[in-house]
Design a protein around this motif. Structure first.
Motif, PDB file in Angstrom:
ATOM      1  N   GLU A 271      18.022  26.225  -2.955  1.00 51.99           N
ATOM      2  CA  GLU A 271      19.004  25.112  -3.249  1.00 51.99           C
ATOM      3  C   GLU A 271      18.657  23.730  -3.221  1.00 51.99           C
ATOM      4  O   GLU A 271      18.948  22.945  -4.144  1.00 51.99           O
ATOM      5  CB  GLU A 271      20.294  25.392  -2.335  1.00 51.99           C
ATOM      6  N   LEU A 272      17.778  23.345  -2.116  1.00 51.72           N
ATOM      7  CA  LEU A 272      17.157  22.027  -2.331  1.00 51.72           C
ATOM      8  C   LEU A 272      16.454  21.699  -3.276  1.00 51.72           C
ATOM      9  O   LEU A 272      16.211  20.666  -3.855  1.00 51.72           O
ATOM     10  CB  LEU A 272      16.629  21.883  -0.725  1.00 51.72           C
ATOM     11  N   LEU A 305      22.979  14.475   2.666  1.00 47.23           N
ATOM     12  CA  LEU A 305      22.834  13.660   4.039  1.00 47.23           C
ATOM     13  C   LEU A 305      24.242  13.638   4.937  1.00 47.23           C
ATOM     14  O   LEU A 305      23.855  13.958   6.050  1.00 47.23           O
ATOM     15  CB  LEU A 305      22.191  12.294   3.955  1.00 47.23           C
ATOM     16  N   PHE A 306      25.022  13.551   4.287  1.00 43.79           N
ATOM     17  CA  PHE A 306      26.291  13.384   5.017  1.00 43.79           C
ATOM     18  C   PHE A 306      27.374  14.521   5.128  1.00 43.79           C
ATOM     19  O   PHE A 306      27.781  15.098   6.103  1.00 43.79           O
ATOM     20  CB  PHE A 306      27.357  12.379   4.887  1.00 43.79           C
ATOM     21  N   ARG A 307      27.506  15.354   3.974  1.00 43.81           N
ATOM     22  CA  ARG A 307      28.543  16.357   4.132  1.00 43.81           C
ATOM     23  C   ARG A 307      27.978  17.904   4.392  1.00 43.81           C
ATOM     24  O   ARG A 307      28.603  18.580   5.012  1.00 43.81           O
ATOM     25  CB  ARG A 307      29.145  16.375   2.735  1.00 43.81           C
ATOM     26  N   GLY A 320      23.582  23.483   4.762  1.00 43.38           N
ATOM     27  CA  GLY A 320      23.447  22.568   5.928  1.00 43.38           C
ATOM     28  C   GLY A 320      21.862  22.486   6.353  1.00 43.38           C
ATOM     29  O   GLY A 320      21.552  21.205   6.514  1.00 43.38           O
ATOM     30  N   LEU A 321      21.125  23.574   6.071  1.00 44.44           N
ATOM     31  CA  LEU A 321      19.634  23.425   6.519  1.00 44.44           C
ATOM     32  C   LEU A 321      18.889  22.509   5.759  1.00 44.44           C
ATOM     33  O   LEU A 321      18.103  21.725   5.872  1.00 44.44           O
ATOM     34  CB  LEU A 321      19.129  24.863   6.565  1.00 44.44           C
ATOM     35  N   GLY A 322      19.417  22.518   4.431  1.00 42.41           N
ATOM     36  CA  GLY A 322      18.563  21.940   3.429  1.00 42.41           C
ATOM     37  C   GLY A 322      18.952  20.117   3.542  1.00 42.41           C
ATOM     38  O   GLY A 322      18.309  19.670   3.459  1.00 42.41           O
ATOM     39  N   GLY A 323      20.351  20.057   3.645  1.00 41.89           N
ATOM     40  CA  GLY A 323      20.528  18.570   4.285  1.00 41.89           C
ATOM     41  C   GLY A 323      19.885  18.116   5.416  1.00 41.89           C
ATOM     42  O   GLY A 323      19.412  16.928   5.348  1.00 41.89           O
ATOM     43  N   GLN A 324      19.602  18.940   6.414  1.00 41.43           N
ATOM     44  CA  GLN A 324      18.940  18.692   7.728  1.00 41.43           C
ATOM     45  C   GLN A 324      17.560  18.267   7.285  1.00 41.43           C
ATOM     46  O   GLN A 324      17.023  17.432   7.841  1.00 41.43           O
ATOM     47  CB  GLN A 324      18.966  19.614   8.588  1.00 41.43           C
ATOM     48  N   LEU A 423      21.589  21.698  14.837  1.00 41.40           N
ATOM     49  CA  LEU A 423      21.601  20.145  14.557  1.00 41.40           C
ATOM     50  C   LEU A 423      20.901  19.259  15.558  1.00 41.40           C
ATOM     51  O   LEU A 423      20.816  19.480  16.710  1.00 41.40           O
ATOM     52  CB  LEU A 423      22.877  19.565  14.708  1.00 41.40           C
ATOM     53  N   SER A 424      20.188  18.069  15.035  1.00 42.62           N
ATOM     54  CA  SER A 424      19.515  17.180  15.813  1.00 42.62           C
ATOM     55  C   SER A 424      20.800  16.470  16.456  1.00 42.62           C
ATOM     56  O   SER A 424      22.008  16.572  16.157  1.00 42.62           O
ATOM     57  CB  SER A 424      18.867  16.294  15.003  1.00 42.62           C
TER      58      SER A 424
END
Length: 454
Positions: A271-272, A305-307, A320-324, A423-424
């Motif tokens: 997806e990323l 980055l945010f959602r 979520g992993l891709g955004g992280q 999550l960080s």
């Protein structure tokens, strides 16, 4: 929760009848869409037939408004009656599904009335009867880009007019794969994405994140957030390029990974990859003077980055992993900084670094063509783990020697932790600030007030 947009379908009295009848049937249906008439709590067969007759009658009353869907609505009425004649067992709407072909005629503003027993992705997991009134988004500039540059004949961007409860959820897609049928078609010929929902939730969450993080926005980014229509068209272009990317490039496996059991970071990277390829194309479009290019870059950065990292639970959350991963990559390459409790983005450097991450993923894919599946999975894990810290208890993080390699690869997926890359601290803190805002986007549409309550 939503303010429904005006449309000939929704303003017709038969639409209210259809919605009420569909919603009456909903609690009678089981997970597979059937109605167990032998259950003590179930209504009588005659009562169900009476309600279903209201459904078919409403469809027949609304059909003249939509002559382009005549074949579909005729097949739909037949499937509804066939369901009743069969005693309301597991529904089979294959004939009407095959008759519905929205990708054949993509005209801007063209409306459709859709009714199927279906689950809604990221919404209702049961195959309930759902009714949706929708409108196609197909402006001339987008049609020209699709014709000359980003061919995607199955892509149908749409907006909500109104919907039954299965879509008063987080679902933003209308996919034929979700419909109850006796057998899957040989191939699916369309896929719909609700750009109004995507745009509205993007604007709400991004606005809250910008305020929380003290992020200074360029004027054109602020203008994008302030304009629902502009954001919708931005998402249409993003979605069109993203969708076609699944079938383009050096691909070591089925890009859609349909019916494959793989570690969830593989889905996250796919997806990323599609989003970053879209970002790269947006940079190219901007350099050629296309006005939407810059907007697509902002949309991908802010949504990713945010959602994305904060939406949904932490169980195999591949989006979520891709955004992280994107945030960590930008941060470690000094395109993003968190200093003095404020987020700073280097707007000149961010596109370069984002394209750099895209190149790393593309290299991973190209090399994967020559790798066995398990070796490729470990290589992908290494890429992610070089920027995101694995869970301290992870078996996969310890390497191949920690796994039972006598097992087939699909069995080794069981050793992946539900939250393999937690999550960080940055995102844990941000999640607390944005949790209510993200939750408030359930069921959001273009007609919903897009500024979250303070």
């Amino acid at each position: 929760m939503t303010e429904i947009l005006s449309s000939p379908i929704v303003s017709h009295p038969a639409w209210a009848v259809l919605k009420q009848a569909v919603e009456a049937i909903r609690p009678w249906q089981g997970k597979d869409g059937s109605i167990d008439l032998t259950d003590e709590a179930a209504p009588s067969r005659s009562d169900v037939e009476a309600v279903l007759a209201r459904v078919t009658g409403a469809v027949e009353d609304l059909a003249p408004l939509l002559p382009h869907d005549a074949d579909y609505h005729q097949a739909l009425v037949k499937d509804l009656r066939k369901w009743a004649d069969g005693g309301f067992g597991v529904p089979d709407f294959l004939d009407s599904l095959l008759a519905f072909q929205p990708a054949v005629d993509r005209r801007d503003g063209l409306q459709h009335l859709v009714l199927f027993p279906m689950y809604t992705q990221n919404g209702n997991p049961d195959r309930n009867l759902e009714a949706v009134a929708l409108s196609v988004v197909w402006p001339d500039w987008l049609a020209e880009l699709e014709r000359t540059r980003y061919d995607n004949p199955l892509f149908v961007p749409i907006t909500f007019q109104d919907f039954t409860p299965g879509y008063d959820t987080n679902s933003a897609v209308l996919f034929p794969e979700t419909v109850a049928v006796r057998e899957a078609p040989e191939r699916f010929t369309w896929g719909g994405i609700f750009c109004d929902r995507e745009a509205a939730r993007f604007r709400r969450v991004t606005e809250a994140a910008v305020d929380t993080l003290g992020l200074a926005l360029p004027e054109d980014a602020a203008a994008l957030l302030a304009d629902q229509e502009l954001t919708q068209q931005t998402f249409v272009l993003w979605d069109m390029i993203h969708d076609r990317t699944h079938s383009h490039g050096d691909l070591p496996f089925d890009p859609f990974m349909i019916k494959q059991r793989q570690p969830f970071w593989m889905y996250g990277l796919e997806e990323l990859r599609c989003d970053l390829t879209t970002f790269k194309e947006a940079v190219r479009l901007e350099s050629e003077g296309h006005g939407m290019g810059r907007n697509v870059q902002y949309a991908i950065l802010f949504d990713r980055l945010f959602r994305f990292p904060l939406t949904g639970d932490r169980v195999r959350n591949y989006d979520g992993l891709g955004g992280q991963l994107l945030f960590a990559y930008l941060h470690k390459h000094d395109a993003v900084r968190w200093t003095d409790n404020k987020l700073h983005i280097d707007w000149q450097r961010a596109p370069q670094v984002t394209n750099q991450l895209c190149a790393e993923i593309e290299t991973l894919y190209r090399d994967g063509i020559d790798r066995p599946k398990l070796v490729h999975w470990f290589a992908a894990y290494g890429l992610v783990a070089s920027y995101l810290s694995p869970h301290p208890g992870s078996v996969w993080a310890k390497g191949p020697d920690a796994l039972d390699l006598t097992q087939p690869p699909r069995k080794l997926v069981d050793d992946v932790m539900p939250d393999e890359f937690p999550l960080s601290m940055f995102y844990e803190a941000l999640a607390k600030k944005l949790r209510d805002v993200i939750a408030s986007t359930k069921g959001i549409t273009a007609g919903t007030e897009t500024r979250a309550a303070a």
